[in-house]
Design an enzyme around this catalytic site. Sequence first.
Site, PDB file in Angstrom:
ATOM      1  N   LYS A   1       0.966  -1.099   0.022  1.00  0.00           N
ATOM      2  CA  LYS A   1      -0.153   0.048   0.142  1.00  0.00           C
ATOM      3  C   LYS A   1       0.934   1.154   0.068  1.00  0.00           C
ATOM      4  CE  LYS A   1      -3.816   2.232   2.565  1.00  0.00           C
ATOM      5  NZ  LYS A   1      -4.917   2.182   3.572  1.00  0.00           N
TER       6      LYS A   1
ATOM      7  N   SER B   1      -9.882   2.748   2.711  1.00  0.00           N
ATOM      8  CA  SER B   1      -8.885   3.156   1.895  1.00  0.00           C
ATOM      9  C   SER B   1      -7.960   2.058   1.194  1.00  0.00           C
ATOM     10  CB  SER B   1      -8.039   4.277   2.624  1.00  0.00           C
ATOM     11  OG  SER B   1      -7.113   3.464   3.600  1.00  0.00           O
TER      12      SER B   1
ATOM     13  N   SER C   1     -10.295   0.114   7.206  1.00  0.00           N
ATOM     14  CA  SER C   1      -9.486   0.315   5.739  1.00  0.00           C
ATOM     15  C   SER C   1      -8.971  -0.789   5.259  1.00  0.00           C
ATOM     16  CB  SER C   1      -8.463   1.290   5.650  1.00  0.00           C
ATOM     17  OG  SER C   1      -9.134   2.747   5.496  1.00  0.00           O
TER      18      SER C   1
HETATM   19  N1  GLN Z   1     -13.290   5.213   6.013  1.00  0.00           N
HETATM   20  C1  GLN Z   1     -12.806   5.509   7.248  1.00  0.00           C
HETATM   21  C2  GLN Z   1     -12.236   6.796   6.975  1.00  0.00           C
HETATM   22  O1  GLN Z   1     -12.453   7.497   6.119  1.00  0.00           O
HETATM   23  C3  GLN Z   1     -11.346   4.703   7.632  1.00  0.00           C
HETATM   24  C4  GLN Z   1     -10.368   4.856   6.913  1.00  0.00           C
HETATM   25  C5  GLN Z   1      -9.309   3.939   7.355  1.00  0.00           C
HETATM   26  O2  GLN Z   1      -9.183   2.941   8.040  1.00  0.00           O
HETATM   27  N2  GLN Z   1      -7.862   4.175   7.172  1.00  0.00           N
HETATM   28  O3  GLN Z   1     -11.466   7.527   7.780  1.00  0.00           O
END
Ligand code: GLN
Length: 486
Positions: A76, A151, A175
Amino acid sequence: MLNASLRQLSRLLSDKKISSTELTAGFLSRIKSLNPDLNAFITLDEEKSLNQAKSADAMIAAGQSTPLTGIPIAQKDIFCAKGWLTTCGSRMLSNFISPYDATVVERFDQAGMVNLGKTNMDEFAMGSSNETSYYGPVKNPWDRLAVPGGSSGGSACAVAARLAPAATGSDTGGSIRQPAALCGISGIKPTYGLVSRYGMIAFASSLDQGGPMAKSAEDLALLLNAMVGFDERDSTSLQREKEDYTKNLTQPVEGLRIGLPKEFFAEGMSSDVSRAVEAALAEYRKLGATFVEISLPNSKLAVPVYYVLAPAEASSNLSRFDGVRYGYRAAQYSNLEDLYARTRAEGFGEEVKRRILIGTYVLSHGYYDAYYLQAQKLRRLIAEDFAKAFEQCDLIMGPTTPTVAFNIGEKCGDPIQMYLSDIYTSAASLAGLPGMSIPVGFGDKNRPTGLHIIGNYFREAQMLNVAHRYQLATNWHELAPPDSGN
Ligand code: GLN
């Protein structure tokens, strides 16, 4: 080969049936043909990957291999990798070549894995659909009209489309688990502090946790063995005795007490997801598990609490991006203040700016007590709910997401709807508990869905065992999108 497990790949490599160079070249050529449409990778560097593969082949020839040596992994783009463009999905870092390796990257390196490339992601890991990336959305390989989740959307897509046998992800509120569910793969967010955050670009430091994404629980166990470990460069890294996560994978699950939070099975979950989750639970009943109804009364506050605390921490963490030391800098400015303002206005996308504004607001004088402090108190209550629940059960299960993948563009204009994607995952993040998602079938439009497993602190081995037993009895984890397998 594309559907082979990591263990199978490892055997092929050690038996010299295939070399790491051949394997890596094979995945790279597959990426070349499918990535222009899927957009799972931001950066590829064939030469670097093949050089690493060559070293892996030398390790194998010298009899110095680990179970992961020679296997390619997609990273990632939140993980710094020396000499690689590391963008975190942002224009702000669109010119940033990392001078050092994140601990996670270093550990996989030492294990002899090959970095296959850097995967696309929501900008600074803020998002649930991969649509906030400066590098454009990623497509879900099961249905290219759909988002892959976020994400870690690029990583999930890469594994699901068989562009990589494994990938890394990071999870702040969901995420790893949410994109794993929407792409029909397995992913685990370990207990907070178990995997080093050094070199993993910070979003919300009290929540951020790296973890592996792969086809199966067995693969995750192998990857976790290399990822976990104390790191003095991360002040929240935990010092614990090393565990072998592959050791007890096949233990029977008879007598396992599975907690079903009544709040997770109430309204909110769509009927297609519910059907798949119920079928998975029925499979566990067949395997000898028992069920207890539990209650997590404060979990309904997890999303609002998360959206106070995560932006607060983000607003502080992202203050380092000022155009002075590294990253993007506005071309024109009149003085230092103007340099900061223009750089940040041009370098950050809309969602990141929204979070910085919210975070700055909830931390400011007069609002700190009303929002930030309240949220911290609720965070404690959410964690206490789990502590009580784990007196009655060994693991908690439920849906990973309320619906299957939505369409690209469908929720972009409505941040609140987007935030609700993490309704089942964010409570465990706030409590620092480990959580994982495994594929359990398909819902509407034949899009994949996942089962969420939450364990008590440091129960990763047990979670992986329970997930593996399910995967021995079913084959959802072996299925690949139509033009992505075999
Ligand atoms: N969807 C959540 C956010 O937008 C979690 C994102 C994440 O876990 N990095 O913050």
